[in-house]
Write an enzyme that holds these catalytic residues in place. Structure first.
Site, PDB file in Angstrom:
ATOM      1  N   ASP A  98       0.866  -1.170   0.000  1.00 42.27           N
ATOM      2  CA  ASP A  98       0.000   0.000   0.000  1.00 42.27           C
ATOM      3  C   ASP A  98       0.908   1.227   0.000  1.00 42.27           C
ATOM      4  OD1 ASP A  98      -2.363   1.592   0.494  1.00 42.27           O
ATOM      5  OD2 ASP A  98      -3.201  -0.173   1.484  1.00 42.27           O
ATOM      6  N   ASP A 199      -3.027   4.709  -2.110  1.00 42.64           N
ATOM      7  CA  ASP A 199      -4.045   5.288  -1.239  1.00 42.64           C
ATOM      8  C   ASP A 199      -4.464   6.690  -1.710  1.00 42.64           C
ATOM      9  OD1 ASP A 199      -5.386   4.871   1.412  1.00 42.64           O
ATOM     10  OD2 ASP A 199      -4.341   6.739   1.889  1.00 42.64           O
ATOM     11  N   GLU A 256      -6.493   4.157  -5.567  1.00 40.57           N
ATOM     12  CA  GLU A 256      -7.765   4.382  -4.875  1.00 40.57           C
ATOM     13  C   GLU A 256      -8.213   5.792  -5.232  1.00 40.57           C
ATOM     14  OE1 GLU A 256      -9.702   4.359  -0.410  1.00 40.57           O
ATOM     15  OE2 GLU A 256      -7.880   5.484  -0.844  1.00 40.57           O
ATOM     16  N   ASP A 330     -12.222  -0.878   4.534  1.00 43.71           N
ATOM     17  CA  ASP A 330     -13.024   0.321   4.824  1.00 43.71           C
ATOM     18  C   ASP A 330     -14.520   0.062   4.669  1.00 43.71           C
ATOM     19  OD1 ASP A 330     -10.706   1.868   5.144  1.00 43.71           O
ATOM     20  OD2 ASP A 330     -10.650   2.409   3.020  1.00 43.71           O
TER      21      ASP A 330
HETATM   22  C1  NOJ Z   1      -8.086   5.175   2.354  1.00 41.99           C
HETATM   23  C2  NOJ Z   1      -7.760   3.968   3.170  1.00 41.99           C
HETATM   24  O1  NOJ Z   1      -8.294   2.833   2.561  1.00 41.99           O
HETATM   25  C3  NOJ Z   1      -8.310   4.223   4.543  1.00 41.99           C
HETATM   26  O2  NOJ Z   1      -8.278   3.078   5.353  1.00 41.99           O
HETATM   27  C4  NOJ Z   1      -7.550   5.366   5.153  1.00 41.99           C
HETATM   28  O3  NOJ Z   1      -8.135   5.706   6.384  1.00 41.99           O
HETATM   29  C5  NOJ Z   1      -7.565   6.594   4.245  1.00 41.99           C
HETATM   30  N1  NOJ Z   1      -7.355   6.294   2.875  1.00 41.99           N
HETATM   31  C6  NOJ Z   1      -6.504   7.566   4.677  1.00 41.99           C
HETATM   32  O4  NOJ Z   1      -5.241   7.056   4.377  1.00 41.99           O
END
Ligand code: NOJ
Length: 561
Positions: A98, A199, A256, A330
């Site tokens: 990640d 991310d 993402e 998430d």
């Molecule tokens: C997306 C991540 O998937 C999440 O878990 C995180 O809290 C936020 N980005 C901030 O990095």
């Protein structure tokens, strides 16, 4: 369509903290992942995506990194990672890390320096602004509630944090930061990792005049989205990273990207763009969002889900590529959300897996999805661990007066800790996750839902997922076939075809507890048919012109012209 290994792969996402603990501290670790490699090989996946494993004070469970070249203490040491990578590769499994570079931890040395003085050499690694009339520089709210700006006494200025105040945003306008990112990305790729999940990568470029964002009625803060999602220089930055580093390795990248539509997505993943291979979109995950976003979760219609997924399938079919996911760290558990985690638990979990894996794109399985893990409902707020939950509770219940029970219901339905309860390996104490005290409580249903009870059961969800992965390797149409929805207006059935030359896969999924009739459209012609997977017994010879579907039934037929 261009053939690529990452289009043919199935990815398994691991949240190391909750996967497998080997040293009894109640927190999963890298040796735990190593211990389970053979399980993953048995499952048949090709790639592991590890959520952040870097050194971190864990304000947001590792998404706040204090050293990009070191391992989180609780997870082990670099030697453990090297061993894991080597052992994974021995088994033909690739590893993605990640990459969290929209922000770092406030405990990263860069920020420790940056906040010291206005002329510190790291000052411009972050986004500092003067206050306005004694208040924040603008009205932006953070994703995790409260203002997106934090006042810092040392220099009497504010820094930007789109997430928690311990996650200051990096300043990508500064070429030094871009160089730092290139260096660390190269450092990990030279170690031999196989790519990155990036991310909130759509947030790295901010509009430099930092205007107030639009504010919904009754909202405490404005939306930073229009000025920092898909911002003015995001593509320039990604192209640069691609040119300088990514393009030099045979790897896979997935961004993402909250806020992406298929049109926007093509700018990130289009073959000619030289940016990313694929991305995670959020539209299907936002279904049911109400006034308080996901914290006012409402019902939605299957038609809406079908429309969103079809739009993405069609939108990216020429020169793009989809990531397919129902779950991640998430999101709540899919069987509880779009399926039925009680009466039709097994049927609906299998149906959802089928519906997703048969789409065009690279499928992601989130740990526990393959055994049908469900949402959890802790009675006490204190049993939750997620910073997002606490911040949202404070803002919505304590500041805005939302009813406590209503908020708890929303947490049960959409909270991130649904995904973060420990992996359920067996029926022993703590589900075989740890010998110690788990960092977060388990889902009490682990005695019934666990790997051990499913591994030898031919009819289990786990063995069904194995089969889904296996048939992907045997049916090219499942990977490269063209997607077309059928029975578009049906309210309970999601059906589509995947066509490659003279072969067609017909996918039929009943998303309801009812028994709707499936009617094969007349223009689908075939000379032979083969049932390649189904979640109920079905007779091979059965006429498929009309099928009385059972609750949550799914079937996939291979039709040859
Ligand atoms: C997306 C991540 O998937 C999440 O878990 C995180 O809290 C936020 N980005 C901030 O990095």
């Amino acid at each position: 369509m261009k053939k690529q290994w990452w289009k043919e792969a199935v990815v398994y996402q691991i949240y190391p903290r909750s996967f497998k603990d080997t040293n009894g501290d109640g927190i999963g670790d890298l040796r735990g992942v190593l211990e389970k490699l053979d399980y993953l090989k048995f499952l048949g996946i090709d790639v592991i995506w590890l959520c952040p494993i870097y050194k971190s004070p864990n304000d947001d469970n590792g998404y706040d990194i204090s050293d990009y070249r070191d391992i989180m203490q609780e997870f082990g040491i670099m030697k453990d990672f090297d061993k894991l990578l080597a052992e994974a590769h021995k088994r033909g499994i690739k590893i993605l890390l990640d990459l969290v570079v929209n922000h770092s931890s406030d405990e990263h040395n860069w920020f420790v320096e940056s906040r010291k003085s206005k002329d510190n050499e790291y000052r411009d690694y972050y986004i500092w602004k003067e206050g306005k009339d004694g208040k924040e520089p603008n009205n932006w709210g953070s994703v995790f509630s409260g203002s997106a700006w934090q006042y810092d006494e040392a220099t009497d200025m504010y820094y930007l944090h789109l997430f928690t105040k311990k996650q200051p945003d990096l300043n990508w306008e500064n070429p030094k930061i871009r160089k730092e990112v290139q260096d660390l990305v190269r450092w990990w790729l030279d170690k031999g990792i196989d790519g990155f999940r990036m991310d909130v990568i759509s947030a790295i470029s901010k509009q430099q005049d930092f205007p107030d964002g639009p504010k919904k009625e009754g909202a405490l803060y404005g939306d930073f989205g229009p000025y920092s999602i898909n911002g003015p220089r995001v593509h320039e930055y990604l192209k640069e990273l691609n040119k300088e580093v990514l393009s030099k390795y045979d790897i896979m990248t997935v961004g993402e990207t909250p806020g992406a539509t298929p049109e926007i997505a093509m700018d990130y993943v289009g073959e000619e763009r030289d940016e990313l291979n694929m991305l995670f979109q959020f539209e299907h995950m936002s279904l049911g969002d109400g006034e308080d976003g996901k914290w006012s979760n409402g019902p939605f219609k299957l038609i809406e889900l079908k429309a969103i997924l079809s739009k993405w399938q069609k939108g990216l079919e020429k020169g793009g590529w989809n990531s397919l996911y129902w779950n991640n760290h998430d999101q709540p558990r899919i069987v509880s959300r779009f399926g039925d985690d009680k009466k039709y638990w097994k049927e609906s979990a299998k149906m959802l897996g089928t519906c997703l894996h048969m789409l065009q794109g690279t499928p992601y399985i989130y740990q526990g999805e393959e055994i049908g893990m469900t949402n959890v409902a802790f009675e006490n707020l204190e049993d939750y661990k997620d910073v997002e939950i606490f911040n949202a509770y404070r803002e919505l219940v304590q500041l805005k007066g939302k009813d406590h029970d209503e908020m708890m219901k929303a947490i049960y339905e959409r909270g991130r800790d649904n995904a973060r309860t420990p992996m359920q390996w067996d029926a022993s104490e703590n589900a075989g996750f740890t010998q110690g005290t788990p960092w977060i409580k388990l889902n009490p249903n682990y005695k019934e839902i666990n790997v051990e009870s499913q591994i030898n059961d031919e009819n289990s969800i786990l063995n069904y997922y194995r089969k889904l992965i296996k048939i992907r390797k045997e049916n090219e149409a499942m990977i490269y076939g063209q997607y077309d929805i059928i029975l578009e207006a049906h309210e309970e059935i999601y059906a589509y075809t995947r066509t490659l030359e003279n072969e067609k896969l017909l996918v039929i999924c009943n998303f309801s507890q009812n028994t709707p009739e499936f009617n094969l459209p007349e223009d689908i012609e075939f000379s032979t048919k083969e049932l390649i997977i189904s979640n109920y017994e079905a007779h091979e010879e059965e006429d498929i012109k009309e099928i009385a579907l059972r609750p949550y039934e799914c079937r996939v037929y291979k039709l040859i012209k």
